[in-house]
Design a protein around this motif. Structure first.
Motif: not given
Lengths: 612, 75
Positions: A443-449
């Motif tokens: 999720l950390n890599n997938l989500l923008p920001g």
């Protein structure tokens, strides 16, 4: 980054109608200065916690006197619109007739920044210097007369936990003044505009910081050498440092979690709930409600099933909300409030920061995750303490999928004996921990920001005030039940409709091939999985009567699938409310795929490497 | 050196905070160019806890890398 949620003219529209005699006083201050204790002391117990319109930040309101409303705001270090909390506080403050600014005597230099900002914004202000007892312990002397003179506003000393100074504060609220502004500070409207430009803001903040540091240096005197402080203060400091030491800190954390499990998991979720749900609800309340309904709707009828049947809306929601949820949430909040008030929780946040920042969160997220082991629904609500939407999404997803709640843990504990005992626990914990890290990393890599770095004020370790702990617990529990109850009722209604329409049986039939061919489990396990959607512990309990007929590998597979599988219907409903329909659907589908995917993997691996 | 390279017990003076947003945030907490503070705890790979007066603040590693300091004295 937007400065406020709404443009300035919309802010004006939000301003409450100045109805005859209705006055609004706002309480503002930095975090951990005892603001909520001051608030409770000023208003009494009857506090109404509600969400600020359009946001998810809790705003307690109370009455200061007959025609004056006192409203609390989240603890903030300044009005810079850096977080949702600051935006909420700023809006409330701009609408206030008078602001009571609570500052701490032990961190005056820091706290005066907000005070001076309020003065520069030309608000009518009165300052309460709280925690005077702790300043005394630290041999700090504060010149109140001079402070009042330099700020140009009335200043009162308080020890809110003992009720000292509260009466004076109350009587002198209307003596509040607009104080002495920072030299060369422009008119409030111009200043507020200028502070929205990052470049100008830094310069303005620099001037203000310089100004208040001079004030602080003028009024605060450290009496003796710090080493001669009282033993209480020295002990508090040593203890605080010890909890931050990785070795001692981890041992302490393990101890706290174990005792938390014993108190909330065993005594509350087990013994107390057995009594409240088993004895009180199933013994008296549910039969009574059934009887009541049966005077109108005859038994056997589908409508009767829908209302008071096995999964009836009325019976199940009341049984669940008051029999299970209420004692559980109350117990958990007492524990958490104690840990929070003694200053331990922020230190756990610091220790876990490096691990959590790897999965896109920061140390603050440790609070919702610990709460999740009590009740995932409650924990999902508490993800509001996180700074950004991104962090809330990651934390909620991890909670919904990988964290088993205490009700479920209790049953899993009983079943683990037939899934390899201690070895079984190791496999189970390793498996869930790996999934948690993997999920967070993805999720950390997938989500923008990017995740926001930790900036956390560590209050001194202190003995918590029991009165404050109970007040806090009560307000939180009430707020949670009020918020969650409608969602539970909605959830039960959906399950009741599924059951009455025969849809629940259909899902079981559809699931059977998956459980048999993929997970190598008997087809009856599908029933347990479906029951897990109704209530997580029902699912685990559904495995109980299968425990004699399946082997350790099968049991381990089933336990992992049940943990990962859809969160209970209540937490799904809260998830939908907090995160929106899109995220909720994704999490639902994701948890199905993950549960069966990982389950298949685990059972094949365990069959290939027979360690159980 | 930057804040993450300091030792527990060091007393430091802040020379510069590179990122303006972090500088703004830190300014409100009383940490700005020229202010003195001491390092009271370091979590390996994690935050640095600094003390200023009677206040303790934990700063995440990524923030510490943005804060340039000079050592005033060490324990």
């Amino acid at each position: 980054m937007t400065h406020t949620l709404l443009p300035p003219d919309a802010l004006m529209a939000l301003k409450p109608e100045p109805s005859a005699g209705e006055r609004l006083v706002i309480l503002a201050g930095n975090p951990n200065v005892g603001k909520s204790v001051v608030f409770n002391a000023l208003t009494g117990l009857y506090v109404n916690v509600s969400n600020f319109p359009g946001t998810t930040v809790d705003i307690p309101r109370g009455k200061l006197d007959e025609n004056t409303t006192l409203q609390d705001t989240p603890g903030i270090y300044g009005l810079s619109g850096m977080s949702e909390e600051e935006q909420v506080a700023e809006k409330a403050i701009l609408n206030a007739d008078v602001v009571i600014n609570v500052v701490s005597a032990i961190s005056l230099e820091r706290d005066l920044f907000l005070t001076q900002q309020l003065i520069d914004y030309e608000k009518r202000l009165i300052v309460a210097v709280n925690q005077m007892d702790e300043a005394c312990e630290r041999k700090l002397d504060i010149d109140m007369v001079k402070l009042s003179e330099l700020l140009g506003v009335p200043v009162y000393a308080c020890v809110a936990t003992q009720g000292q100074g509260i009466d004076k504060l109350k009587t002198h609220v209307w003596d509040a003044k607009t104080g002495n502004k920072t030299p060369d500070s422009p008119p409030a409207e111009v200043l507020q505009e200028d502070e929205k430009h990052p470049g100008k803001r830094l310069t303005l903040y620099g001037h203000r910081r310089h100004h208040v540091n001079a004030i602080s240096a003028n009024v605060v005197h450290q009496h003796e050498d710090e080493n001669k402080n009282t033993w209480r203060h020295q002990f508090s400091r040593k203890l605080g440092d010890a909890f931050l030491n990785p070795v001692i800190g981890l041992i302490a954390m393990a101890g706290v979690l174990l005792s938390l499990y014993q108190v909330v998991g065993v005594w509350v979720a087990g013994d107390t709930v057995d009594f409240t749900e088993g004895t009180v609800m199933l013994g008296y309340v549910v039969p009574f409600l059934k009887g009541l309904v049966e005077t109108v709707v005859p038994a056997g009828n589908w409508f009767h099933q829908l209302l008071v049947g096995e999964f009836g809306v009325i019976t199940m929601s009341i049984q669940y909300i008051y029999g299970v949820l209420f004692p559980l949430v109350l117990g958990f909040y007492i524990y958490i409030s104690l840990l929070e008030d003694c200053g331990y929780l922020p230190r756990v946040a610091v220790l876990s920061d490096s691990l959590l920042s790897r999965i896109g969160l920061n140390g603050r997220a440790v609070i919702p995750i610990i709460l999740g082991f009590g009740c995932v629904t409650m924990a999902t609500v508490s993800t509001r303490v996180l700074n950004t939407q991104r962090e809330r999404t990651i934390a909620s997803t991890i909670l919904a999928i990988t964290v088993p709640c205490s009700a479920q843990l209790a049953v899993i504990m009983a079943l683990m004996a037939s899934a390899g005992g201690l070895k079984g626990w190791l496999v189970y914990v390793a498996c869930l921990f790996t999934i948690m890290i993997a999920l967070g990393t993805i999720l950390n890599n997938l989500l923008p920001g990017k995740s926001t770095p930790l900036v956390l004020d560590l209050p001194p370790m202190r003995l918590p005030s029991l009165k404050n702990v109970f007040q806090k617990t009560w307000v939180r529990t009430q707020a949670f039940i009020r918020e969650a109850a409608p969602l539970f009722i909605l959830g039960s209604a959906i399950v009741a409709i599924f059951q009455v329409s025969g849809f629940l049986d259909k899902i079981q039939v559809w699931l059977s091939p998956v459980t048999v061919s993929l997970l190598h489990l008997p087809s009856e396990t599908a029933t347990a999985f479906v029951m897990g959607m109704v209530r997580r512990d029902f699912g685990a309990a559904g495995l109980l009567h299968l425990s004699s007929s399946i082997n350790a590998i099968q049991m381990m597979t089933a336990l992992i699938v049940i943990t990962l599988f859809v969160p209970c219907i209540a937490s799904a409903a809260v998830f939908w409310k907090e995160r929106g329909i899109k995220e909720a659907t994704m999490i639902l589908i994701g948890s199905w795929l993950l549960a069966f995917g990982i389950g298949t993997l685990v059972c094949r691996l365990l069959e290939a490497v027979p360690i159980l | 050196m930057t804040l993450n390279e300091t030792q527990v017990g060091d007393t430091l003076c802040i020379i510069d905070i590179a990122n303006p947003q972090i500088a703004t945030m830190a300014m409100r907490l009383g940490i700005c160019k020229g202010s003195n503070l001491s390092v009271c705890s370091k979590v390996p790979g994690g935050p640095v806890v600094v003390r200023r007066g009677h206040m303790e603040i934990a700063l995440g590693r990524d923030i510490c890398k943005q804060i340039t300091v000079t050592k005033v004295s060490s324990q």
